[in-house]
Design a protein around this motif. Structure first.
Motif, PDB file in Angstrom:
ATOM      1  N   THR B 785     -42.522 129.757  74.971  1.00  0.00           N
ATOM      2  CA  THR B 785     -41.775 130.991  74.687  1.00  0.00           C
ATOM      3  C   THR B 785     -41.984 132.043  75.756  1.00  0.00           C
ATOM      4  OG1 THR B 785     -43.610 131.840  73.358  1.00  0.00           O
ATOM      5  CG2 THR B 785     -41.889 130.656  72.192  1.00  0.00           C
ATOM      6  N   LYS B 786     -43.102 131.912  76.478  1.00  0.00           N
ATOM      7  CA  LYS B 786     -43.455 132.945  77.457  1.00  0.00           C
ATOM      8  C   LYS B 786     -42.442 133.002  78.606  1.00  0.00           C
ATOM      9  CE  LYS B 786     -47.564 134.391  80.008  1.00  0.00           C
ATOM     10  NZ  LYS B 786     -48.986 134.117  80.176  1.00  0.00           N
ATOM     11  N   PHE B 787     -42.059 131.821  79.089  1.00  0.00           N
ATOM     12  CA  PHE B 787     -41.221 131.786  80.290  1.00  0.00           C
ATOM     13  C   PHE B 787     -39.754 131.481  80.009  1.00  0.00           C
ATOM     14  CE2 PHE B 787     -45.492 130.548  81.790  1.00  0.00           C
ATOM     15  CZ  PHE B 787     -45.715 131.636  82.614  1.00  0.00           C
ATOM     16  N   SER B 788     -39.436 131.221  78.763  1.00  0.00           N
ATOM     17  CA  SER B 788     -38.086 130.740  78.478  1.00  0.00           C
ATOM     18  C   SER B 788     -37.140 131.857  78.086  1.00  0.00           C
ATOM     19  CB  SER B 788     -38.164 129.733  77.325  1.00  0.00           C
ATOM     20  OG  SER B 788     -38.753 130.357  76.210  1.00  0.00           O
ATOM     21  N   GLY B 789     -37.671 133.054  77.843  1.00  0.00           N
ATOM     22  CA  GLY B 789     -36.814 134.146  77.401  1.00  0.00           C
ATOM     23  C   GLY B 789     -36.804 134.299  75.894  1.00  0.00           C
ATOM     24  N   LEU B 790     -37.574 133.475  75.187  1.00  0.00           N
ATOM     25  CA  LEU B 790     -37.605 133.595  73.723  1.00  0.00           C
ATOM     26  C   LEU B 790     -38.335 134.865  73.271  1.00  0.00           C
ATOM     27  CD1 LEU B 790     -38.333 129.901  72.662  1.00  0.00           C
ATOM     28  CD2 LEU B 790     -36.238 131.168  72.267  1.00  0.00           C
ATOM     29  N   ARG B 791     -39.187 135.390  74.147  1.00  0.00           N
ATOM     30  CA  ARG B 791     -39.863 136.647  73.789  1.00  0.00           C
ATOM     31  C   ARG B 791     -38.962 137.791  74.256  1.00  0.00           C
ATOM     32  NH1 ARG B 791     -46.192 135.553  75.471  1.00  0.00           N
ATOM     33  NH2 ARG B 791     -46.278 133.420  74.685  1.00  0.00           N
ATOM     34  N   ALA B 847     -31.949 129.604  95.849  1.00  0.00           N
ATOM     35  CA  ALA B 847     -33.315 130.108  95.681  1.00  0.00           C
ATOM     36  C   ALA B 847     -33.815 130.714  96.971  1.00  0.00           C
ATOM     37  CB  ALA B 847     -34.230 128.965  95.257  1.00  0.00           C
ATOM     38  N   LYS B 848     -33.493 130.051  98.092  1.00  0.00           N
ATOM     39  CA  LYS B 848     -33.923 130.592  99.387  1.00  0.00           C
ATOM     40  C   LYS B 848     -33.279 131.949  99.630  1.00  0.00           C
ATOM     41  CE  LYS B 848     -35.027 126.421 101.936  1.00  0.00           C
ATOM     42  NZ  LYS B 848     -34.417 125.347 102.709  1.00  0.00           N
ATOM     43  N   PRO B 852     -38.082 133.751  96.302  1.00  0.00           N
ATOM     44  CA  PRO B 852     -39.042 133.079  97.168  1.00  0.00           C
ATOM     45  C   PRO B 852     -39.432 131.684  96.679  1.00  0.00           C
ATOM     46  CG  PRO B 852     -40.125 134.775  95.862  1.00  0.00           C
ATOM     47  CD  PRO B 852     -38.669 134.867  95.571  1.00  0.00           C
ATOM     48  N   THR B 853     -39.329 131.449  95.389  1.00  0.00           N
ATOM     49  CA  THR B 853     -39.759 130.137  94.882  1.00  0.00           C
ATOM     50  C   THR B 853     -38.702 129.586  93.949  1.00  0.00           C
ATOM     51  OG1 THR B 853     -40.843 131.180  93.028  1.00  0.00           O
ATOM     52  CG2 THR B 853     -42.199 130.700  94.948  1.00  0.00           C
ATOM     53  N   ASN B 893     -38.903 139.508  77.931  1.00  0.00           N
ATOM     54  CA  ASN B 893     -40.205 139.907  78.493  1.00  0.00           C
ATOM     55  C   ASN B 893     -40.224 139.606  79.990  1.00  0.00           C
ATOM     56  OD1 ASN B 893     -40.173 137.097  77.956  1.00  0.00           O
ATOM     57  ND2 ASN B 893     -42.380 137.020  78.250  1.00  0.00           N
ATOM     58  N   MET B 894     -41.167 140.211  80.691  1.00  0.00           N
ATOM     59  CA  MET B 894     -41.166 140.097  82.145  1.00  0.00           C
ATOM     60  C   MET B 894     -41.288 138.645  82.614  1.00  0.00           C
ATOM     61  SD  MET B 894     -43.665 141.954  84.850  1.00  0.00           S
ATOM     62  CE  MET B 894     -43.174 143.586  84.358  1.00  0.00           C
ATOM     63  N   GLN B 895     -42.195 137.871  81.971  1.00  0.00           N
ATOM     64  CA  GLN B 895     -42.382 136.479  82.407  1.00  0.00           C
ATOM     65  C   GLN B 895     -41.129 135.652  82.178  1.00  0.00           C
ATOM     66  OE1 GLN B 895     -44.442 138.153  80.397  1.00  0.00           O
ATOM     67  NE2 GLN B 895     -46.597 137.666  80.804  1.00  0.00           N
ATOM     68  N   GLY B 896     -40.290 136.120  81.270  1.00  0.00           N
ATOM     69  CA  GLY B 896     -39.041 135.420  81.004  1.00  0.00           C
ATOM     70  C   GLY B 896     -38.033 135.567  82.122  1.00  0.00           C
ATOM     71  N   THR B 897     -38.382 136.365  83.142  1.00  0.00           N
ATOM     72  CA  THR B 897     -37.471 136.508  84.285  1.00  0.00           C
ATOM     73  C   THR B 897     -38.035 135.817  85.533  1.00  0.00           C
ATOM     74  OG1 THR B 897     -38.522 138.559  85.043  1.00  0.00           O
ATOM     75  CG2 THR B 897     -36.730 138.765  83.441  1.00  0.00           C
ATOM     76  N   TRP B 898     -39.273 135.323  85.445  1.00  0.00           N
ATOM     77  CA  TRP B 898     -39.875 134.682  86.616  1.00  0.00           C
ATOM     78  C   TRP B 898     -39.143 133.383  86.931  1.00  0.00           C
ATOM     79  CZ3 TRP B 898     -45.850 135.161  85.399  1.00  0.00           C
ATOM     80  CH2 TRP B 898     -46.182 136.533  85.421  1.00  0.00           C
ATOM     81  N   THR B 899     -39.052 133.111  88.210  1.00  0.00           N
ATOM     82  CA  THR B 899     -38.276 131.929  88.599  1.00  0.00           C
ATOM     83  C   THR B 899     -39.119 130.659  88.625  1.00  0.00           C
ATOM     84  OG1 THR B 899     -38.705 132.514  90.880  1.00  0.00           O
ATOM     85  CG2 THR B 899     -36.588 133.203  89.952  1.00  0.00           C
TER      86      THR B 899
END
Lengths: 253, 1067
Positions: B785-791, B847-848, B852-853, B893-899
């Motif tokens: 849930t942290k990285f998927s946008g569920l939060r 992505a490039k 950055p990642t 949540n912020m982590q839900g936007t990390w690539t």
């Protein structure tokens, strides 16, 4: 404390007994041994292996405590002393010489000699006496060497010097020539005899060798933990005669 | 010279190699302390300066001390103003708020009144009103320029232009303010004539003209919000927003975070008191009247700043003494705080205490290392010198004097370690700082802390390490002068007895951790203190007592094996270590300090990680649409997408509401299971849970799938994770209530759903109730849930809760579909691999260009597998569907936007797979676990010097024996192997002991973490990570072999005659 301060016998042993346990068995190493040694006397304790002569020396030195009887050095009963008192007493009144020299390998010959005084906090107070001893025992040139650089005879002379440095009432030597060749051994015996004669030291040597015993004034023979007999050495013309007499005594049923 | 010193020095000079090795180990051990503690010293040296910076131009501040009365008596202000030493007394109100920059969002350009619009200053006292919406003129008092949040104001209170917002459409062109968690500087209301800290730009607020809405903001907060001089910002207080204008930027004081005596849960509403209530570092300053208006007069004075006259600055102590008592008597209770209080607060605060904890940990480890290094060295010395000590005793040294010799050796080594460690540490810091200037963020200083901590570790270790050897030396009898060299053969009875006592003591800790808390209803603080004071101690002592038995057993069992491997007669190895029990015990224990902690950290870390690894229950893919969303009509289009397994794709209705009451206990302590909200997942129960191979393959620990499906269909039932029941003490059949988020931009009722008014205009305390019908195991739900946008609303959540799709959609007024769970068809991926590769390349290029990642599946050097190919193809197809329905950014949540932990297809479609999360979590956790293992591994390296000592001593003690062996035909090579075998056996004993210690302490560590750690509560299983452990064991064996190498080579090269002679010469 100097031995000359004491008028009583430097060593008085009365009805001494000492036992060892080996599993269930109890071995009586000393049985009702009584002995008086006069000041300036050179006494040799002889006996076969297991006769109790080394045990007698250990008890006299306060290295172990008797099970019965009394051991008095300069009139003081060793058995009644606490360990710390006994240690201090041994440091000042008793000199010990071992068969295996038992020098501290990390210390020089000079420091080994001084060890009892160092333990007493008097290491710097005996410079003159130390030099006398080193000269007397021909160790002056070897004073800075450690034990592993000394010959067996030199090591034993260092051990004797250590035994004498505190000017003890009595010097106890356990087979002092046992690890030495005969010539060196004779030299050590001569040295002990000279100490006794010239400095009025009381010396007790434990040995089973007649060649060593002949240097003493009186011989005490132990057998099975008892004093079998004692006799002066002056009556014997040479070591062979002494050896034959000793053999007769020991072999007797 | 004292006899003990003379003997110590002569011994040190006689054994230079041993002394050198031991000294090096002590120096290295102290060096660790310098390395770690220098950070604390550097930090502490900054505290004074930072304390002064924190106060700004003031000398003191007064803050409330009673949490129940978090405001100050205004009479204090009047009294202080009368003091002739006082130059200025400024009452201040500080209130938590949220600030957003409306210009950050492109949506703001919609309609008139977009960015750059300016609101005219209006005089105070004008009629009530709200801030003008887009396209409307603002009217009314600027102090009333608030706009109630939709759906949160009571009926009758103006909602401004919102009222006319079209349902389901853009809300009157208002900026979508709640896309991200807003930056939260503290709202500071003050009438000070000049700023507390230096101004960076612009001018200070004008307290006489609050109607101008001028505000001064901290420069860091301004940077975060991208606010510049003259910009407008929105201050959110409760349900209302207020416009302000940035009149100036100001320097910020040091962070308050480091100063509190304990960490306050983020977002806690509890009042700050004491030093925590001091001046806010990240602040937005407004005139006092404006602040009171924003807060509807709730903002009472909770801070008084005091500045002394220049001539009185030298008398701050007298001033403090004079006012301290008076202020303490004030009601509500208050306290006067100055530079020294802040400095000590910083020392006790988070940052200071964390670094201090690290310093203590390093000192503790170093102390243990020093203890065992010295213990081993001295024990060897005692064993070798029994006859020497006997001679000393025979010629008149008392027991005390003999013990002094040992103590003096220990102190000598400690002093060398202390002084040498400080010098070496200083040199190391200087060298490191010159090579890598950025290495020490707070600087690196060898200060008082370094001197004290290294002294503590060196001398403490020496003292403790000398005790037993000194006691042994004292017990030497004079008669032993005539005994042959005494071998300390292990006494069978005592070895067994000690082992049995050891095992009993080891069992204490697990009982305390796993049995006692439930049996005696202990609270978490008591459990922790008992664990630390009793559990850890008994476990350490237990393993120490078990060591002799371990030495004997390992030597007997593994000795023959080692001898066989090295090809020599096993009888030659028999009892070598057991016969020299003390030094073997010292060496193995010293090594176990490092290796045991390493094993313990690894086991604890990987065990704690286990519940966070995504479990098999996850479907293949979780899709999140982060912009806009799909209407119900598109669900079928998604389900029909090629590459998705037929019948295995379900839409999810997702919201993250707050719990209506604190059933998890998050107000008392926050953890991964104690939070104030849950993630509600609405799904079709039949499609998700039914069948032999359900899409959501969860394992029920309470209730059953069949029953749950039936109840979920009835409505308002839910399935929770098992830990939720433990945290809340709820049972099946119990209910809990949720508060629908009142800040959702998705509040408007969904058209065509027949939900009437939705929640607009509803009371903010409206709740919805769900009844628990099942509890399931959900390993890894946190990271899924942290990285998927569920939060959507909060950074953390107490649980992932499954309910009926329709219930969640209705209760939380969700208008569109933004999430899908699905399984993909690897066969489809295999068949269309070329297309998938093209998609991967395109994503890589994007992505490039933008980031950055990128997620792992698109890395060119990693060939795609069929499953990944299917995921990419499905994502590509979903991107096309999503682009047909553009819309606003969804809250996340912020982590839900990390690539990194997800794959983005365009701006909207975000795909998360369990595999990506697994890689992410194991990689990150692995690096953290290894980082925490650095200190134990360094300790292991240092203590391995002790092994060299032990083997050297063992070799020296047996030179005569080796001479005999050589004379009887044993080759040099044979001798070499024998000595290596001894080193190897020491390593093996260490490994066995460390494994035992690591398993028990790691297991108990996971147990106690359930009560005290933020990551506790998930009841992790015991995981033994054999691969990392194999590294530690391999390293230990290598070190032991390396340690034995020199003695082995040296002995092997010595002539037999010399061995015999040297052996005989040894006492």
């Amino acid at each position: 404390m100097n031995a000359s301060c004491h008028s009583a016998s430097p060593l008085q042993i009365e009805h001494l007994t000492k036992c060892f346990r080996q599993g269930e068995a109890v071995i009586e190493a000393l049985r009702n041994v009584s002995l008086t040694i006069r000041r300036g006397e050179f006494v040799v304790v002889m006996g076969a292996s297991g006769s109790g002569k080394s045990t007698l020396l250990h008890v006299m030195a306060g290295l172990t405590r008797p099970d019965g009887g009394k051991v008095a050095v300069d009139g003081e009963d060793l058995a009644a002393m606490a360990d710390s008192d006994l240690t201090r007493f041994r440091r000042r009144r008793i000199g010990l010489v071992f068969q295996a020299f038992n020098l501290i390998p990390t210390l020089t010959a000079r420091d080994n000699v001084l060890l009892p005084l160092l333990a007493d906090g008097r290491g710097d107070s005996a410079e003159g006496r130390l030099n006398d001893l080193l000269d007397r025992l021909d160790l002056r040139k070897r004073a800075a060497h450690r034990p592993d650089a000394l010959s067996g005879g030199e090591q034993q002379r260092v051990a004797i010097a250590r035994a004498l440095i505190a000017q003890p009432s009595i010097v106890l030597a356990d087979e002092p020539t046992g690890s030495l060749d005969s010539v060196t051994g004779q030299g050590i015996c001569r040295l002990l005899q000279e100490m006794c004669r010239e400095q009025q030291r009381t010396i007790v040597v434990v040995t089973h060798e007649p060649a060593v015993a002949v240097w003493g004034q009186r011989i005490v023979v132990l057998k099975d933990g008892r004093v079998l007999t004692e006799f002066p050495t002056a009556q014997f013309a040479d070591v062979h005669a002494l050896a034959a007499h000793y053999q007769d005594i020991v072999s007797a049923p | 010279m004292n006899v003990a010193c003379k003997l110590t020095l002569s011994y040190a000079l006689r054994h230079p190699a041993r002394m050198l090795l031991t000294s090096l180990a002590m120096i290295a051990s102290a060096c660790i302390v310098v390395w770690v503690v220098s950070g604390y010293d550097a930090l502490a040296s900054q505290f004074g300066r930072q304390a002064a910076e924190y106060l700004g131009r003031y000398d003191f501040f007064i803050v409330p001390e009673d949490p129940k009365a978090p405001f100050l008596d205004m009479d204090l202000v009047a009294s202080l103003q009368k003091d002739p030493d006082v130059a200025e007394v400024t009452p201040v109100t500080q209130q938590p708020t949220r600030v957003v920059n409306p210009n950050t969002f492109p949506d703001m350009d919609d309609g008139p009144g977009g960015p750059g619009r300016r609101i005219s200053p209006l005089p105070l006292g004008e009629g009530p009103g709200v801030r003008a919406g887009r396209g409307q003129r603002q009217s009314g008092n600027v102090l009333s320029a608030h706009r109630p949040h939709p759906n949160s104001l009571p009926k009758g209170e103006g909602t401004g232009p919102r009222r006319g917002a079209p349902a389901g459409g853009r809300q009157g062109g208002r900026p979508p303010l709640r896309f991200f968690v807003p930056v939260s500087p503290t709202l500071v209301g003050t009438d000070a004539a000049s700023p507390p800290y230096p101004m960076v730009k612009g001018t200070w607020i004008d307290p006489k003209h609050p109607e101008r809405r001028g505000a001064v903001i901290g420069k860091n907060a301004a940077e975060q919000l991208d606010l510049k001089l003259g910009d407008e910002a929105l201050v959110i207080f409760g349900p209302k927003e207020f416009q302000i204008k940035i009149a100036g930027l100001i320097e910020e004081g040091p962070s308050q975070m480091g100063m509190g005596r304990r960490m306050r849960p983020p977002g806690s509403d509890a009042s700050r008191t004491g030093i925590e209530a001091g001046p806010a570092s990240s602040a937005i300053y407004v005139p006092l009247a404006l602040a009171k208006h924003f807060t509807r007069d709730q903002a009472k004075i909770n801070l008084i700043n005091v500045q002394l006259k220049p001539e009185a600055k030298a008398r701050t102590a007298e001033f403090r003494k004079k006012w301290e008592v008076q202020i303490a008597k004030a009601r509500p209770i208050a306290s006067l705080l100055g530079v020294e209080d802040i400095k000590s607060g910083m020392e006790e605060g988070m940052m200071g205490s964390r670094v201090k904890q690290q310093a203590w940990a390093a000192t503790g480890l170093s102390l243990l290392a020093a203890l065992f290094i010295i213990f081993t060295t001295l024990s060897m010395g005692v064993t070798e010198r029994v006859r020497q000590f006997a001679v000393m005793r025979a010629v008149g040294l008392t027991r005390g004097q003999v013990a002094q010799v040992i103590a003096a050796e220990g102190i000598l080594l400690a002093l060398i370690g202390w002084g040498g460690g400080l010098l070496a540490g200083w040199a190391l810091l200087a060298f490191s700082a010159s090579r890598q200037p950025g290495l020490f963020s707070a600087g690196a200083t060898v200060g008082l802390g370094c001197i004290l901590f290294t002294g503590l570790s060196s001398l403490g270790g020496a003292l403790a390490g000398s005790l037993l050897p000194a006691w042994r030396s004292m017990s030497v009898q004079p008669l032993e002068v005539l005994s042959p060299h005494r071998l300390l053969r292990p006494n069978c009875f005592w070895t067994v007895f000690s082992g049995a006592v050891g095992l009993a003591l080891i069992a204490v800790n697990p009982i305390l951790v796993f049995v006692a808390p439930s049996s005696f209803s202990l609270d978490s603080d008591n459990i922790y203190y008992i664990y630390m004071a009793v559990g850890c101690t008994t476990m350490a002592v237990g393993f120490l007592l078990l060591t002799p038995a371990t030495i004997v057993i390992v030597e007997r069992l593994l000795g023959p094996v080692v001898a066989w491997i090295l090809r020599f007669e096993p009888r030659l190895l028999r009892n070598q270590l057991g016969s020299n029990l003390w030094r073997t015990l010292g060496t193995t224990t010293a090594l176990t300090v490092g290796l045991g902690l390493f094993v313990s950290m690894q086991i604890w870390g990987y065990s704690m990680l286990e519940p966070f690894k995504p479990g098999d229950w996850n479907p293949d893919v979780l899709v999140s649409l982060q912009r806009g969303g799909l209407p119900d009509a598109e669900i079928r289009a998604v389900q029909a997408t090629a590459g998705i397994r037929a019948g295995r794709c379900i839409p999810l209705a997702v919201e993250q509401p707050k719990l209506a009451s604190d059933i998890t206990g998050s107000e008392g302590r926050q953890s991964v299971i104690q939070q104030n909200n849950v993630i509600m997942i609405g799904l079709d129960p039949e499609a998700a849970l039914s069948g032999d191979d359900p899409l959501l393959d969860v394992k029920f620990v309470e209730g059953s799938a069949k029953e749950a499906i039936a109840k979920l269909k009835q409505g308002r039932y839910c399935i929770v994770p098992d830990h939720f029941l433990r945290a809340t003490k709820l049972k099946l059949g119990d209910s809990f209530s949720l508060i629908p988020p009142n800040l959702s931009p998705l509040r408007a009722p969904r058209s065509g759903r027949g939900e009437g008014q939705g929640v607009r205009g509803a009371s903010p305390i409206r709740t919805v109730k769900y009844t628990i019908i099942g509890a399931v195991k959900l390993p890894g739900w946190h990271w899924m849930t942290k990285f998927s946008g569920l939060r959507k609303r909060e950074g953390r959540s107490a649980a992932m809760v499954f309910a009926n799709y329709d219930d969640v959609q209705k209760d939380f007024a969700l208008r569109q579909v933004n999430f899908f769970w699905m399984d993909v068809d690897p066969g489809y991926g295999a068949k269309h691999m070329d297309e998938a590769v093209q998609v991967a390349r395109r994503l890589k290029d994007e992505a490039k260009a933008h980031r950055p990642t990128f997620g792992p599946p698109t890395e060119e050097d990693k060939p795609l597998d069929a499953q990944q190919a299917a995921v990419l193809l499905v994502g590509d197809a979903l991107q096309k569907i999503a682009e047909r329905h553009p819309g606003e950014k969804q809250p996340v949540n912020m982590q839900g936007t990390w690539t990194g932990p997800a794959i983005m297809f365009g701006e909207s479609v975000r795909i998360t797979t369990p595999e990506i999360i697994f890689d992410r979590i194991t990689g990150r956790a692995g690096s953290m676990i290894w980082a925490s293992c650095t200190l134990p591994l360094v300790t292991l390296l240092i203590t391995s010097l002790g092994v060299v000592n032990t083997v050297m001593a063992s070799v020296r003690a047996r030179r005569w024996e080796f001479g005999v062996l050589r004379s009887q035909g044993v080759t040099r090579w044979g001798l070499f192997r024998m000595i290596l075998a001894e080193g190897l056996l020491i390593g093996l004993i260490t490994c066995v002991l460390s494994l035992g210690f690591g398993v028990f302490s790691g297991w108990c560590g996971t147990g106690i973490s359930q009560y005290v750690s933020f990551f506790g509560g998930l009841n992790p299983p015991l995981v033994i990570p054999w691969l990392p452990l194999a590294f530690g064991f391999g390293l230990t064996l290598l070190l032991c072999l390396a340690a034995a190498l020199y003695p082995a080579v040296a002995t092997g090269r010595t002539e037999p005659l010399r061995l015999l002679q040297e052996g005989r010469a040894a006492l």
